[in-house]
Design a protein around this motif. Structure first.
Motif, short mmCIF file in Angstrom:
data_model
loop_
_atom_site.label_atom_id
_atom_site.label_comp_id
_atom_site.label_asym_id
_atom_site.label_seq_id
_atom_site.Cartn_x
_atom_site.Cartn_y
_atom_site.Cartn_z
N MET A 1 0.82 -1.22 0.00
CA MET A 1 0.00 0.00 0.00
C MET A 1 0.85 1.26 0.00
SD MET A 1 -3.25 -1.10 2.40
CE MET A 1 -4.30 0.24 1.86
N LEU A 2 1.96 1.24 0.75
CA LEU A 2 2.86 2.40 0.77
C LEU A 2 3.51 2.62 -0.59
CD1 LEU A 2 4.98 2.64 4.05
CD2 LEU A 2 3.66 4.44 2.97
N LYS A 3 3.95 1.52 -1.22
CA LYS A 3 4.61 1.64 -2.52
C LYS A 3 3.65 2.21 -3.55
CE LYS A 3 7.95 -0.72 -5.44
NZ LYS A 3 7.79 0.29 -6.47
N ALA A 4 2.40 1.74 -3.53
CA ALA A 4 1.40 2.26 -4.47
C ALA A 4 1.16 3.75 -4.24
CB ALA A 4 0.09 1.48 -4.32
N ALA A 5 1.07 4.16 -2.95
CA ALA A 5 0.83 5.58 -2.64
C ALA A 5 2.02 6.44 -3.05
CB ALA A 5 0.55 5.74 -1.15
N ILE A 6 3.24 5.97 -2.76
CA ILE A 6 4.44 6.74 -3.08
C ILE A 6 4.65 6.82 -4.59
CG2 ILE A 6 6.96 6.75 -2.89
CD1 ILE A 6 6.59 5.66 -0.01
N ASP A 7 4.40 5.70 -5.30
CA ASP A 7 4.53 5.71 -6.77
C ASP A 7 3.53 6.67 -7.40
OD1 ASP A 7 6.59 3.94 -6.61
OD2 ASP A 7 5.43 2.18 -7.25
N ALA A 8 2.30 6.71 -6.83
CA ALA A 8 1.28 7.62 -7.35
C ALA A 8 1.71 9.07 -7.16
CB ALA A 8 -0.06 7.37 -6.65
N LEU A 9 2.33 9.37 -6.02
CA LEU A 9 2.83 10.72 -5.77
C LEU A 9 3.96 11.06 -6.73
CD1 LEU A 9 2.91 10.61 -1.89
CD2 LEU A 9 1.53 12.20 -3.23
N ALA A 10 4.85 10.08 -6.98
CA ALA A 10 5.99 10.32 -7.86
C ALA A 10 5.54 10.57 -9.29
CB ALA A 10 6.95 9.14 -7.81
N SER A 11 4.45 9.89 -9.71
CA SER A 11 3.96 10.09 -11.08
C SER A 11 3.38 11.48 -11.27
CB SER A 11 2.90 9.03 -11.41
OG SER A 11 1.74 9.23 -10.61
N LYS A 12 2.89 12.09 -10.17
CA LYS A 12 2.39 13.47 -10.26
C LYS A 12 3.55 14.46 -10.33
CE LYS A 12 -1.76 12.54 -7.53
NZ LYS A 12 -2.42 12.79 -6.24
N ASP A 13 4.69 14.10 -9.72
CA ASP A 13 5.85 14.99 -9.68
C ASP A 13 7.10 14.20 -10.08
OD1 ASP A 13 7.62 17.02 -9.22
OD2 ASP A 13 7.66 16.79 -7.04
N PRO A 14 7.23 13.87 -11.39
CA PRO A 14 8.30 12.97 -11.82
C PRO A 14 9.68 13.59 -11.79
CG PRO A 14 7.11 13.82 -13.72
CD PRO A 14 6.41 14.34 -12.49
N ALA A 15 9.77 14.90 -11.58
CA ALA A 15 11.08 15.56 -11.64
C ALA A 15 11.40 16.25 -10.33
CB ALA A 15 11.10 16.57 -12.78
N ALA A 16 11.37 15.48 -9.23
CA ALA A 16 11.61 16.08 -7.91
C ALA A 16 12.99 16.73 -7.82
CB ALA A 16 11.47 15.02 -6.83
N ASP A 17 14.00 16.09 -8.48
CA ASP A 17 15.35 16.63 -8.42
C ASP A 17 15.80 17.12 -9.79
OD1 ASP A 17 16.73 14.44 -5.90
OD2 ASP A 17 15.95 16.47 -5.74
N ALA A 18 14.87 17.68 -10.59
CA ALA A 18 15.23 18.17 -11.91
C ALA A 18 15.13 19.68 -11.93
CB ALA A 18 14.32 17.57 -12.96
N THR A 19 15.81 20.29 -12.88
CA THR A 19 15.71 21.73 -13.08
C THR A 19 14.46 22.02 -13.87
OG1 THR A 19 17.10 21.47 -15.03
CG2 THR A 19 18.20 22.07 -13.00
N GLU A 20 14.15 23.29 -14.12
CA GLU A 20 12.91 23.66 -14.77
C GLU A 20 12.81 23.10 -16.18
OE1 GLU A 20 12.09 27.82 -14.59
OE2 GLU A 20 12.16 27.86 -12.41
N ASP A 21 13.95 22.91 -16.88
CA ASP A 21 13.87 22.37 -18.23
C ASP A 21 13.86 20.85 -18.26
OD1 ASP A 21 16.40 21.79 -17.47
OD2 ASP A 21 17.43 22.78 -19.14
N GLY A 22 13.79 20.23 -17.08
CA GLY A 22 13.65 18.78 -17.03
C GLY A 22 14.95 18.03 -16.93
N THR A 23 16.09 18.71 -17.03
CA THR A 23 17.37 18.02 -16.91
C THR A 23 17.71 17.81 -15.45
OG1 THR A 23 18.55 20.12 -16.93
CG2 THR A 23 18.26 19.02 -19.05
N PRO A 24 18.44 16.74 -15.11
CA PRO A 24 18.79 16.50 -13.70
C PRO A 24 19.58 17.65 -13.12
CG PRO A 24 19.29 14.58 -15.08
CD PRO A 24 18.94 15.71 -16.01
N ASP A 25 19.31 17.96 -11.87
CA ASP A 25 20.01 19.05 -11.18
C ASP A 25 21.34 18.54 -10.67
OD1 ASP A 25 20.92 21.07 -9.62
OD2 ASP A 25 19.11 21.27 -8.39
N PRO A 26 22.47 19.08 -11.15
CA PRO A 26 23.78 18.57 -10.70
C PRO A 26 24.02 18.79 -9.22
CG PRO A 26 24.04 20.62 -11.96
CD PRO A 26 22.60 20.21 -12.10
N ASP A 27 23.29 19.73 -8.61
CA ASP A 27 23.48 20.00 -7.18
C ASP A 27 22.55 19.20 -6.29
OD1 ASP A 27 25.47 21.88 -7.70
OD2 ASP A 27 23.97 23.45 -8.08
N ALA A 28 21.70 18.36 -6.88
CA ALA A 28 20.76 17.57 -6.07
C ALA A 28 21.52 16.58 -5.23
CB ALA A 28 19.78 16.83 -6.97
#
Length: 473
Positions: A163-190
């Motif tokens: 149940m936790l994995k399903a809830a966390i995956d659902a949250l991640a799908s809403k915000d797939p770029a938690a550690d990305a910059t505005e243009d979608g590239t990975p943030d080197p400082d993350a």
């Protein structure tokens, strides 16, 4: 959300004594939170890094949900829980399966239904078939299928994982770029969550400085930490002994990482009767043992009580670096005269930690906090000092020449050389002809010389005398 991005935050909530802290300990794999049959043991919110199989997340233990006025202790505890719920991504709502769904559970269930967070219901203490039957009652909360659970025995962790994995995956799908910059590239400082901590000392160090704040009850420890953090992170109030658990919070000051540990107040052993207080004091002593620097908080209006001296002696015996915070300085009527008198008292009462920095502070107004942190940084650097053997022996020769060791039974003790064996705290070994005959006063002379010459004020110094090998034997 837990893989490659910011870890999901999971808050554990429920009535008092339903097993929230037992669940917290189970998820982080350590007995970190105090657990007792007494309701309301947990008061502050505590965070830890949890893991179920490959699922990693931050878990938050909270005080039991209770209806109370905002000014009461219970009301302030409830406010801390509300803050944890607001900051969480997923809520674990724990009920006692043996007691069934109580009216308070229904009320808090309604509150959680109105929140935007995913809620997972755990019917805890559901060991055996009777527990299965009682858990079914949790459907009435209207929060979906409850998990039949036992935090004490680890029963139901597989269902919680799903149940936790399903809830966390659902949250991640809403915000797939938690550690990305505005243009979608990975943030080197993350931050990399699995990067190993570096252990080096000094300016290049990346590991947080472990700072335990200790003292008598009601000396102002939690208020001081809240002022440093700039938020009401720790529960405070006029009641003595509010803090029970040792709560660690990661924090940064001037680009330097710290882990601040708030501890329960330590009263004299004779006065500690209740089991819960014994556990709290035990946690405080444990936090002190794992700290690098200990900030001993003393109430400046009633300074250097007998218990303050006991606490300072304990810190010295454990070999921790130390800074004394003279708290509630805003209440002192003659600051200059009081500070001078306190420094004279410290010189007389604390010979074992001569030169310890005493910083007047006020958790209420924020006075002196930068000076306190500067003292903490200097103290941990002194604690980690390594002196070269050449410098040590030049000082050693001068010290012996100025004040030779005494003669014993007509034979003078010969001191040969000195070396540093360890740091953290500094430990020196001096080689001499009759170590067992060396008077304590002369050892103190050498220790004070080391402290003054190499700027080791506020740091416990270990000096071992050892008999050198006789080359003619």
């Amino acid at each position: 959300m837990d893989s490659g991005g910011t870890m999901a935050r999971v808050a554990i909530v429920g009535r008092p004594n339903v097993g929230k802290s037992t669940l917290f300990n189970r998820l982080i794999g350590k007995r970190l939170a105090l657990v007792d049959d007494t309701p309301g043991v947990t008061r502050d919110r505590r965070e830890g890094q949890a893991r179920i199989a490959d699922l990693r997340f931050t878990v938050i233990d909270t005080a039991g949900l209770e209806d109370a006025g905002p000014q009461s202790l219970e009301g302030r505890m409830r406010e801390q829980t509300d803050l944890a719920i607001a900051a969480a991504d997923v809520i674990l709502f724990v009920i006692d399966a043996r007691a069934g769904v109580m009216p308070a559970d229904q009320a808090y269930g309604e509150l959680l239904r109105r929140s935007s967070h995913p809620v997972i219901v755990l019917a805890n203490k559901a060991e055996g078939r009777a527990g299965d039957m009682a858990a079914m009652e949790a459907y009435s909360l209207g929060l979906g299928e409850p998990i039949t659970f036992s935090a004490e025995h680890g029963q139901g962790l597989d269902a919680l994982y799903d149940m936790l994995k399903a809830a966390i995956d659902a949250l991640a799908s809403k915000d797939p770029a938690a550690d990305a910059t505005e243009d979608g590239t990975p943030d080197p400082d993350a931050p990399e969550t699995d990067a190993p901590a570096e252990d080096e000392e000094g300016p290049g160090r990346t590991r947080p400085v472990q700072v335990a704040v200790v003292g008598r009850p009601n000396a102002g420890k939690s208020t001081l930490i809240n002022r440093l953090l700039g938020e009401e992170r720790m529960l405070t109030g006029p009641e003595a002994g509010i803090t029970r658990d040792s709560i660690a919070v990661d924090w940064e000051w001037r680009g330097r990482a710290f882990r601040l540990i708030d501890t329960a107040g330590m009263r004299r052993k004779a006065k500690v009767q209740e089991k819960l207080e014994r556990m709290s004091v035990g946690e405080s002593i444990r936090a002190l043992k794992f700290a690098e620097v200990v900030v001993v908080t003393i109430d400046a209006t009633v300074p250097f009580e007998k218990q303050d001296l006991h606490i300072i002696d304990l810190v010295v015996r454990e070999g921790r670096a130390m800074v004394i915070a003279l708290d509630k300085w805003d209440l002192v009527k003659d600051p200059e005269g009081t500070l001078k008198a306190l420094r004279e008292m410290a010189t007389r009462l604390l010979p074992q930690i001569r030169g310890v920095q005493m910083i007047p502070v006020s958790g209420l107004t924020g006075r002196g906090l930068d000076r306190l942190l500067e003292a903490v940084v200097k103290s941990v650097e002194s604690w980690s000092t390594r002196v070269s053997t050449g410098r040590l022996n030049r000082w050693f020769h001068d010290a012996i020449t100025r004040h030779p060791p005494p003669a014993v039974s007509g034979r003078r003790i010969k001191l040969r050389y000195i070396t540093q064996a360890k740091t953290r705290p500094p430990h020196f070994i001096a080689f001499c002809s009759m170590p067992e005959e060396m008077p304590e006063a002369y050892k103190r002379y050498l220790i004070n010389g080391l402290r003054d010459t190499f700027d080791l004020g506020g740091v416990p110094i270990r000096l071992t005398l050892r008999k050198g090998d006789n080359p003619y034997a």
